[in-house]
Design an enzyme around this catalytic site. Structure first.
Site, PDB file in Angstrom:
ATOM      1  N   LYS A  74      39.852  18.373 -30.274  1.00 37.36           N
ATOM      2  CA  LYS A  74      39.520  17.714 -29.003  1.00 37.36           C
ATOM      3  C   LYS A  74      39.083  18.820 -28.039  1.00 37.36           C
ATOM      4  O   LYS A  74      39.842  19.245 -27.167  1.00 37.36           O
ATOM      5  CB  LYS A  74      40.734  16.965 -28.448  1.00 37.36           C
ATOM      6  CG  LYS A  74      41.124  15.732 -29.255  1.00 37.36           C
ATOM      7  CD  LYS A  74      42.281  14.988 -28.592  1.00 37.36           C
ATOM      8  CE  LYS A  74      42.688  13.758 -29.377  1.00 37.36           C
ATOM      9  NZ  LYS A  74      43.909  13.120 -28.846  1.00 37.36           N
ATOM     10  N   ASP A 123      44.567  19.942 -29.784  1.00 33.96           N
ATOM     11  CA  ASP A 123      44.400  19.165 -28.558  1.00 33.96           C
ATOM     12  C   ASP A 123      44.313  20.176 -27.410  1.00 33.96           C
ATOM     13  O   ASP A 123      43.251  20.751 -27.166  1.00 33.96           O
ATOM     14  CB  ASP A 123      45.600  18.214 -28.470  1.00 33.96           C
ATOM     15  CG  ASP A 123      45.511  17.222 -27.328  1.00 33.96           C
ATOM     16  OD1 ASP A 123      44.767  17.469 -26.390  1.00 33.96           O
ATOM     17  OD2 ASP A 123      46.210  16.204 -27.356  1.00 33.96           O
ATOM     18  N   ARG A 160      50.505   7.512 -41.042  1.00 32.11           N
ATOM     19  CA  ARG A 160      50.126   8.811 -41.615  1.00 32.11           C
ATOM     20  C   ARG A 160      49.444   8.644 -42.964  1.00 32.11           C
ATOM     21  O   ARG A 160      48.678   9.486 -43.405  1.00 32.11           O
ATOM     22  CB  ARG A 160      51.371   9.674 -41.847  1.00 32.11           C
ATOM     23  CG  ARG A 160      52.039  10.199 -40.589  1.00 32.11           C
ATOM     24  CD  ARG A 160      53.024  11.309 -40.984  1.00 32.11           C
ATOM     25  NE  ARG A 160      54.016  11.587 -39.966  1.00 32.11           N
ATOM     26  CZ  ARG A 160      53.831  12.416 -38.933  1.00 32.11           C
ATOM     27  NH1 ARG A 160      52.694  13.037 -38.792  1.00 32.11           N
ATOM     28  NH2 ARG A 160      54.803  12.625 -38.061  1.00 32.11           N
ATOM     29  N   ASP A 187      50.041  10.379 -36.813  1.00 34.84           N
ATOM     30  CA  ASP A 187      50.905   9.208 -36.693  1.00 34.84           C
ATOM     31  C   ASP A 187      50.984   8.667 -35.278  1.00 34.84           C
ATOM     32  O   ASP A 187      50.653   9.348 -34.305  1.00 34.84           O
ATOM     33  CB  ASP A 187      52.334   9.572 -37.116  1.00 34.84           C
ATOM     34  CG  ASP A 187      53.026  10.450 -36.069  1.00 34.84           C
ATOM     35  OD1 ASP A 187      52.437  11.467 -35.654  1.00 34.84           O
ATOM     36  OD2 ASP A 187      54.142  10.093 -35.647  1.00 34.84           O
TER      37      ASP A 187
HETATM   38  P1  XMP Z   1      48.350  20.662 -28.776  1.00 34.91           P
HETATM   39  O1  XMP Z   1      48.134  20.099 -27.399  1.00 34.91           O
HETATM   40  O2  XMP Z   1      49.525  21.580 -28.803  1.00 34.91           O
HETATM   41  O3  XMP Z   1      48.726  19.390 -29.620  1.00 34.91           O
HETATM   42  O4  XMP Z   1      47.088  21.253 -29.337  1.00 34.91           O
HETATM   43  C1  XMP Z   1      48.691  19.378 -30.996  1.00 34.91           C
HETATM   44  C2  XMP Z   1      49.581  18.273 -31.491  1.00 34.91           C
HETATM   45  O5  XMP Z   1      49.469  17.094 -30.668  1.00 34.91           O
HETATM   46  C3  XMP Z   1      49.528  15.939 -31.455  1.00 34.91           C
HETATM   47  N1  XMP Z   1      48.331  15.124 -31.159  1.00 34.91           N
HETATM   48  C4  XMP Z   1      48.020  13.950 -31.731  1.00 34.91           C
HETATM   49  N2  XMP Z   1      48.653  13.234 -32.682  1.00 34.91           N
HETATM   50  N3  XMP Z   1      46.957  11.587 -32.600  1.00 34.91           N
HETATM   51  C5  XMP Z   1      48.116  12.048 -33.108  1.00 34.91           C
HETATM   52  O6  XMP Z   1      48.664  11.412 -33.991  1.00 34.91           O
HETATM   53  C6  XMP Z   1      46.260  12.239 -31.635  1.00 34.91           C
HETATM   54  O7  XMP Z   1      45.184  11.777 -31.191  1.00 34.91           O
HETATM   55  C7  XMP Z   1      46.827  13.482 -31.175  1.00 34.91           C
HETATM   56  N4  XMP Z   1      46.420  14.401 -30.252  1.00 34.91           N
HETATM   57  C8  XMP Z   1      47.364  15.383 -30.267  1.00 34.91           C
HETATM   58  C9  XMP Z   1      49.578  16.409 -32.890  1.00 34.91           C
HETATM   59  O8  XMP Z   1      50.933  16.351 -33.303  1.00 34.91           O
HETATM   60  C10 XMP Z   1      49.136  17.842 -32.869  1.00 34.91           C
HETATM   61  O9  XMP Z   1      49.754  18.623 -33.878  1.00 34.91           O
END
Ligand code: XMP
Length: 180
Positions: free
Chosen positions: A125, A97, A159, A153
């Site tokens: 993303k 993300d 999950r 999740d």
């Molecule tokens: P970062 O911002 O550190 O985030 O790259 C990574 C973690 O954010 C969670 N994440 C999601 N979890 N649906 C989810 O279930 C989503 O759309 C989503 N976007 C981010 C996830 O835990 C990931 O490891």
């Protein structure tokens, strides 16, 4: 229920990722470390697809995005350090993300004595990712929507879905075709 990646697309995406990794590692053994809990299904399917020597382990990471930290900063706590010294390390996560989690873990892992450190995620993303950190491998780029399934999740639910679907927490789950 709006499907982002079907079970079939996950299978073919993971198979082509495996082929790219085989080409990259050229038969050398690789230690694959999956970040818990989101990457468990991805890890299980990828290791069974790879035709190079593989060891695998998992890493429990707690990421805090508190007020005490700068925007987007993540503090990572690692309990068990996997035995990666002298091995090629591939870190797996479900989704990239902002990139903060995987960037922090990659920086930590560089201190563990691995021969190399690479990252692979199911979903990226891209528009939300801060500059300077990209996944080495990813299966699919997605827009900024919340997704669940295949390891991902919402409040520990969904999950186990065999595919990845969009989820809007403001709409009752039943109206999105999911059990509440
Ligand atoms: P970062 O911002 O550190 O985030 O790259 C990574 C973690 O954010 C969670 N994440 C999601 N979890 N649906 C989810 O279930 C989503 O759309 C989503 N976007 C981010 C996830 O835990 C990931 O490891």
């Amino acid at each position: 229920m709006r499907t982002v990646i079907s079970a079939d697309e996950l299978r073919t995406g993971i198979a082509s990722l495996a082929r790219r990794l085989e080409t990259h590692y050229q038969g050398q053994p690789v230690m694959i470390v999956g970040l818990l809990n989101g990457s468990l299904l991805f890890l299980a399917d990828l290791v069974r697809e790879l035709r190079i020597p593989v060891e695998y382990d998992t890493l429990r990471v707690s990421a805090y995005r508190g007020e005490a930290t700068t925007a987007g900063a993540v503090r990572v706590e690692v309990g068990h350090v996997p035995p990666v010294r002298g091995r090629h390390l591939l870190l797996l996560d479900d989704i990239l993300d902002t990139g903060a989690t995987l960037q922090a873990v990659t920086e930590l892992a560089r201190g563990w004595g691995a021969l190399s450190v690479r990252t692979a995620v199911l979903l990226w993303k891209r528009d939300r990712t801060r500059a300077g950190f990209l996944p080495d491998e990813y299966i699919r780029e997605i827009p900024d929507v919340f997704v669940v399934g295949y390891g991902l999740d919402y409040n520990r639910k969904y999950r186990q879905l065999p595919k990845i679907v969009e989820f809007d927490p403001s709409i009752p789950a039943a109206r999105q075709g999911l059990p509440s």
